[in-house]
Scaffold this motif. Structure first.
Motif, PDB file in Angstrom:
ATOM      1  N   GLY A 226       0.789  -1.221   0.000  1.00 55.52           N
ATOM      2  CA  GLY A 226       0.000   0.000   0.000  1.00 55.52           C
ATOM      3  C   GLY A 226       0.824   1.276   0.000  1.00 55.52           C
ATOM      4  O   GLY A 226       1.962   1.306  -0.496  1.00 55.52           O
ATOM      5  N   GLY A 246       4.645  -9.677   3.170  1.00 55.90           N
ATOM      6  CA  GLY A 246       3.188  -9.646   3.189  1.00 55.90           C
ATOM      7  C   GLY A 246       2.686  -8.327   2.653  1.00 55.90           C
ATOM      8  O   GLY A 246       3.450  -7.378   2.474  1.00 55.90           O
ATOM      9  N   GLN A 247       1.401  -8.288   2.373  1.00 54.68           N
ATOM     10  CA  GLN A 247       0.759  -7.075   1.846  1.00 54.68           C
ATOM     11  C   GLN A 247      -0.573  -6.928   2.580  1.00 54.68           C
ATOM     12  O   GLN A 247      -1.635  -6.840   1.962  1.00 54.68           O
ATOM     13  N   GLN A 250      -3.899  -5.014   1.824  1.00 55.07           N
ATOM     14  CA  GLN A 250      -4.909  -5.334   0.818  1.00 55.07           C
ATOM     15  C   GLN A 250      -5.509  -6.731   0.938  1.00 55.07           C
ATOM     16  O   GLN A 250      -6.219  -7.171   0.045  1.00 55.07           O
ATOM     17  N   TYR A 251      -5.264  -7.425   2.053  1.00 59.09           N
ATOM     18  CA  TYR A 251      -5.788  -8.789   2.162  1.00 59.09           C
ATOM     19  C   TYR A 251      -7.314  -8.829   2.199  1.00 59.09           C
ATOM     20  O   TYR A 251      -7.909  -9.856   1.887  1.00 59.09           O
ATOM     21  N   ILE A 256      -8.570  -5.854  -6.849  1.00 57.60           N
ATOM     22  CA  ILE A 256      -7.175  -5.429  -6.747  1.00 57.60           C
ATOM     23  C   ILE A 256      -7.141  -3.905  -6.688  1.00 57.60           C
ATOM     24  O   ILE A 256      -7.635  -3.244  -7.603  1.00 57.60           O
ATOM     25  N   PRO A 257      -6.599  -3.333  -5.616  1.00 57.92           N
ATOM     26  CA  PRO A 257      -6.594  -1.871  -5.526  1.00 57.92           C
ATOM     27  C   PRO A 257      -5.608  -1.245  -6.514  1.00 57.92           C
ATOM     28  O   PRO A 257      -4.731  -1.919  -7.045  1.00 57.92           O
ATOM     29  N   GLN A 258      -5.774   0.027  -6.746  1.00 55.69           N
ATOM     30  CA  GLN A 258      -4.896   0.767  -7.653  1.00 55.69           C
ATOM     31  C   GLN A 258      -3.861   1.555  -6.853  1.00 55.69           C
ATOM     32  O   GLN A 258      -4.091   1.924  -5.714  1.00 55.69           O
TER      33      GLN A 258
END
Lengths: 335, 335
Positions: A226, A246-247, A250-251, A256-258
């Motif tokens: 992010g 990890g991300q 956005q889990y 899928i975010p921009q």
């Protein structure tokens, strides 16, 4: 001994941030170990961000769980019965039997845990999967050198808090981001981070990062993705190493975010980025466990456990990972 | 010999896609080599996408050019006068003296070019910077193994067309994207690509990619970035290697464009991404030149030059790189 086995099942697949009603505690008969198996009683179970991924529809990269099934997760407990000479009743083991009070397993699904060496809960944290993630991810992929700057996102989490300390042991300057002032204080005062900040109250991530890492970032250990990652990518030094662990930001996204397209920054800085799953290091775990245990004994590595009591709170404890409730490794105590 | 030196200067910094009026041809006196210097006459100069970056305000990652200055670029030409025993009149050399008919340089700024070995123009292409970019980027960072699938974006460009052929020599299956049907035909019929498609007329990049790379992508050599890269990232295999060479899709953007956040895909697939500039391999160029020259002699490596005639067309030739005019290495012939 209780004659029923309480289990936490996935009731419905979460849409976005999981709700407590996505999980249910159900009762079943105490299982009986088959030939060669053992019966275990769970002392602690683990809640981890990656479990959100296995709750999605379709084959997951780390397995999957369907509605009606017990959520698989790391657990540690004691052998109650054994049909296998490899384990005696009273001994302890860790495995992936998940969110339930009792389970049967074969010895090849278990790792022996020595309660004389360290509290058994550490088999799920600093000496388990999060600890190995921090150890191998930072050292093998991040390759920090003395004097370099290491930045950690999600720095107060189970993995991040260890990454920062290992980087300090390597002689690096260490900074990190976390989601509350209390966590920031913990990083600096308890864990020896050189700098840290609360990303939730910072409107200028890039500016703050420049101030805290005036020499740029040589190694970025990313737990969140992010906007924090965007900001760090714009501050990396030549030949930076980025470790994607990890991300979590956005889990819970349903699409899928921009975000900004920043790959050219990797070209310009000749940086490398490594995505990894700790299981690739399975054969080297003994090395990692021995080193982490040694650092703990020497007082150079601290770990904090965030223990929630009671199987009925498992879902809530899990959900809290995404709202920033935990500091350090969150566990749920079942006994 | 002409008694004036025509030079292409940056007249105004481009905003977005450069216009021809951003460049101007000016005349100056023929320069006189100082002590230890040589005077060169340009035979070919190079137009390269990276030059767009040095035309921006501020210190660039590969140098910078300001309005009023000659655009620096790779050129190759002949020594006319020499004040240095290292070069004799009549010999050839390559260097970064840029878009001008004549220039003075010191020998340490030049690389000797042997016209008996290969046409001198190759010093700017297959045996020069683009060739070394393809060779070291693919082999040293992409590490393709026989039987793996290699995908190349911008596959008909100076670098991409070589990358695909080198991957074939390594025993890989090779696919690529390009911006016209003629280029696609060239890739398959002339260069031996196993598959290629025109991304400009394809509405479903992901679907096309799945069809052309049914076993997924093990190595992605990225020259373009943008939507093509998004599509490839969603098709990579476990332990894929992504080589970031260029991101031409966004060189003319005035703001950082937005796109889907796909870094989690790198985690899941345990992929690695390497951004690089070829200059890191400067000391190994002789190895790369020798191998590429050998492959050319053996008929295993083809190269196409896209030669534009005349200094007055330099700006236009450069602009065409961003609109897909060129196939292979674009050069401008000054003599």
């Amino acid at each position: 001994m209780s004659q029923v086995n309480r289990q936490v099942i996935l009731q419905t697949r979460p849409a976005g941030l999981p709700r407590e009603s996505d999980f249910a505690v159900v009762e079943s008969a105490l299982p009986e170990p088959g030939p060669g198996e053992v019966l275990l009683q769970t002392h602690f179970t683990s809640v981890d961000p990656y479990l959100r991924g296995i709750m999605r529809e379709g084959p997951g990269y780390l397995g999957s769980v369907s509605p009606g099934e017990v959520v698989p997760a790391g657990s540690v407990g004691q052998i109650l019965k054994s049909n296998n000479p490899a384990f005696q009743p009273g001994e302890f083991a860790a495995g992936m039997w998940g969110w339930q009070e009792f389970a049967c397993a074969a010895p090849n699904q278990l790792t022996r845990v020595d309660p004389a060496l360290a509290p058994i809960s550490t088999a799920l944290g600093v000496l388990g999967m999060p600890g190995m993630t921090a150890y191998f991810g930072l050292l093998d992929l991040g390759k920090p050198k003395p004097g370099e700057t290491v930045f950690v996102s999600g720095a107060a989490g189970a993995v991040g808090s260890l990454v920062g300390q290992i980087a300090k042991i390597q002689g690096c300057r260490v900074a990190g981001s976390a989601g509350s002032d209390a966590k920031v204080q913990h990083l600096i005062e308890d864990l020896g981070f050189d700098a840290a900040f609360n990303y939730k109250t910072e409107s200028d991530l890039g500016g703050r990062l420049r101030a805290l890492c005036p020499d740029g970032v040589d190694v970025y250990f990313d737990n969140t993705g992010g906007a924090m990652t965007d900001a760090v990518l714009l501050q990396i030094n030549n030949f930076a190493r980025i470790v994607l662990c990890g991300q979590i930001a956005q889990y819970n996204e349903t699409e899928i975010p921009q975000g900004p397209r920043l790959l050219f920054q990797l070209v310009v800085k000749q940086a490398q980025m490594h995505g990894f799953l700790v299981f690739r290091y399975l054969e080297r775990y003994p090395e990692g466990v021995a080193q982490m245990a040694a650092w703990i004994r020497e007082g150079r590595l601290k770990y904090r456990e965030d223990i929630v009591q009671g199987i009925e709170n498992t879902g809530k404890a899990f959900i809290g990972l995404f709202t920033g409730d935990n500091t350090g490794k969150r566990l749920v105590r079942y006994l």
